[in-house]
Design an enzyme around this catalytic site. Structure first.
Site, PDB file in Angstrom:
ATOM      1  N   LYS A 274      19.835  -5.084  22.446  1.00  0.00           N
ATOM      2  CA  LYS A 274      18.557  -5.637  22.893  1.00  0.00           C
ATOM      3  C   LYS A 274      18.798  -6.341  24.224  1.00  0.00           C
ATOM      4  CE  LYS A 274      14.651  -8.475  21.294  1.00  0.00           C
ATOM      5  NZ  LYS A 274      14.130  -9.384  20.261  1.00  0.00           N
TER       6      LYS A 274
ATOM      7  N   SER B 191       9.413  -8.250  18.567  1.00  0.00           N
ATOM      8  CA  SER B 191       9.715  -7.938  19.945  1.00  0.00           C
ATOM      9  C   SER B 191      10.866  -6.947  20.126  1.00  0.00           C
ATOM     10  CB  SER B 191      10.070  -9.231  20.673  1.00  0.00           C
ATOM     11  OG  SER B 191      11.298  -9.748  20.171  1.00  0.00           O
TER      12      SER B 191
ATOM     13  N   SER C 246      10.753 -10.664  14.710  1.00  0.00           N
ATOM     14  CA  SER C 246      11.056  -9.685  15.762  1.00  0.00           C
ATOM     15  C   SER C 246      12.092  -8.626  15.403  1.00  0.00           C
ATOM     16  CB  SER C 246      11.511 -10.405  17.032  1.00  0.00           C
ATOM     17  OG  SER C 246      10.398 -10.909  17.718  1.00  0.00           O
TER      18      SER C 246
END
Lengths: 95, 456
Positions: B66, B141, B165
């Protein structure tokens, strides 16, 4: 609590944002809705309840008082800035 | 997962992953592809194997990172304009641990800028698409990471979970996603969002892979004073008997197909001899309001460091120092970042602190207690991850409150610091993935992963 353009301008100042008029207007509507939503917390009785700021189970974590080598050198860090002079970060005139 | 050995080379594994990343380019999964470095590392591992040297437990395993994890490979942008041009001189502890075992990062994945969002639409690089339905959001997210695993580009991906997330995108794409107990994995070197809520975790295709990654990444880190001593690798997993379901979540706010799959899974568990316990947790309906006070308050503080001076983007317009701050921050943050920073300043400002921030901190105590009470009545809790399965791109992006409501069932875990595992459990009639969330008391991460096998 009345959320209007003035509130938003004040919050923008606290947040260091140079908002345009259009943005100020859009954020007024958005923040009105969000604050409206979070205000439902008023209903909940929290009389006599202690606050929780963190959920980590340990209190103080101690370490020896010694200097630990940093992964990044001064040169590495200065290389990330736009302008540098004599090992310092250069910024425009303040006064 | 496939690990490099004498018959299957790291180079082959990495090349395959890079090819798939290219094939699925239109999904906008990655913000950076690490081709050169990844191939170089693969060759090094292959050479070690050829020489008969010992290699790590993740030798040659391609993974996706990420883009809010710091490492010198590629820019770390958190999918935000304000971090454009930032190449980190330091490496996150979690990344170091994975790479030490031979895992190879093939790319950085897209996210809502600074992890502010539930759809990966608030990214400076544009939205990522859902792995199963191109017209839908991947959740957020960590949408890029979830899609990277679900599209089978990589074996696993890292994520961060402040209010859902990891779990919500995992369930939107049909993969496993774990938010561990607060403090299980070091946060050092990960772009901070809300420090009392942020957790590092993973996306995998199987519970076994999750277990392996957790056994590698867990443990105390002198660089993060909020890490717990390694309990994960010393966990005794006792057999769970009682599974709780939260009555307060069984209402029309939740999509019928999610309610249906939850009921089916409970029935299956009952048939296997588990006891289903109905729980009343009346404070949980306030968890979202509590979260959208505490989280923006912490966001405001953590994002005050982006000033255009030391690193990242600086506005070209600015002439004096004050303008550098104001113009850089105004141009460099996405609208959702601004909303959260301003809400944070609102709830912390004098006159409102007691009514909002302090009130929320007190309510947080009630939520923590409600979980403690619940785990006296059951071993784990099974709940929806979010009220909906993957929704259409653009459907909620202009309505912040509608987007926040996506986090309704996930945020209370972060407030209480308890672990939650998103488990793929089925599909809607249109083939969209359905997930459920298994919640346990603090430090029960390993038991949750073990139990996940019961739900398949």
């Amino acid at each position: 609590m009345e959320i209007n353009c003035e509130t938003i301008k004040h919050l923008a100042k606290l947040s260091d944002f140079a908002l345009s008029e259009k943005e100020t207007e859009a954020l007024t509507g958005d923040l009105k809705n969000i604050i409206g939503y979070i205000s439902q917390l008023d209903e909940l009785d929290t009389e006599g309840v202690e606050p929780t700021y963190q959920v980590f189970e340990m209190d103080n974590v101690w370490r020896d008082d010694e200097i630990i080598d940093q992964e990044a050198s001064r040169e590495d860090l200065l290389a990330l800035t736009k302008e540098e002079k004599e090992n310092q970060i250069k910024v425009p005139r303040v006064l | 997962m496939k690990i490099a050995n004498k018959t299957i080379t790291a180079t082959k594994l990495v090349k395959e992953a890079l090819e798939k990343a290219k094939k699925y380019e239109k999904y906008n999964v990655f913000t950076f592809i690490n081709e050169k470095e990844a191939l170089k590392k693969a060759a090094e591992i292959d050479a070690k194997i050829a020489r008969g040297e010992k290699v790590g437990r993740l030798a040659g395993v391609p993974y996706a990172l990420k883009d809010n994890f710091l490492s010198p490979e590629g820019q770390t942008t958190a999918s935000a304009h304000i971090l454009q041009g930032f190449t980190s001189p330091v490496t996150a502890t979690s990344v170091e641990k994975l790479e030490k075992e031979g895992a190879i990062m093939i790319g950085r994945t897209n996210l809502d800028a600074f992890a502010h969002g539930s759809s990966t639409e608030n990214s400076y690089f544009g939205p990522t698409h859902n792995a199963v339905d191109f017209e839908r959001v991947p959740g957020g997210s960590s949408g890029g990471s979830a899609a990277a695993v679900a599209l089978d580009i990589v074996e696993f991906a890292t994520g961060t979970d402040t209010g859902g997330s990891i779990r919500q995108p995992a369930s939107f794409n049909g993969v496993y996603g774990l938010k561990p107990t607060y403090g299980c994995i070091s946060r050092y070197g990960v772009v901070a969002m809300a420090s009392s809520l942020d957790c590092i975790g993973f996306f995998t295709k199987t519970p076994e892979d999750m277990d392996l990654l957790m056994s590698i990444a867990s443990g105390q880190d002198p660089k993060d004073m909020t890490t717990l001593p390694d309990y994960y690798n010393n966990s005794k997993t006792s057999k769970a008997k009682r599974i709780g379901v939260i009555k307060d979540f069984d209402n029309e706010a939740v999509a019928p197909e999610i309610r249906k799959v939850l009921k089916e899974k409970c029935k299956e568990l009952e048939e296997k001899g588990y006891e289903i316990v109905e729980l009343e947790m009346p404070t949980l309906k306030y968890a979202l309001a509590v979260y959208y006070i505490i989280q923006p308050a912490e966001v405001t503080s953590n994002l005050s460091r982006y000033d255009g001076i030391r690193y990242g983007f600086r506005s070209e317009k600015a002439k004096n120092l004050d303008d550098i701050y104001d113009d850089t921050r105004n141009e460099g943050f996405m609208p959702e970042n601004k909303r959260r920073i301003m809400i944070g300043n609102f709830v912390l400002s004098s006159g409102f602190y007691d009514a909002y921030f302090l009130k929320a901190a007190k309510a947080r105590t009630l939520i923590v207690k409600e979980y403690e009470e619940a785990f006296k009545k059951c071993d784990f809790i099974l709940t929806p991850v979010s009220p909906n399965y993957a929704f259409k791109l653009g459907e909620k992006v202009n309505d912040p409150v509608a987007m926040y409501l996506e986090d309704l069932m996930s945020v209370s875990l972060n407030l209480a610091g308890v672990p939650g595992l998103a488990i793929p459990v089925g599909k809607t009639k249109d083939g969209l993935p359905l997930g459920l969330q298994l919640v346990g008391p603090r430090r029960s991460d390993k038991a949750l992963i073990e139990f996940a096998k019961e739900l398949n």
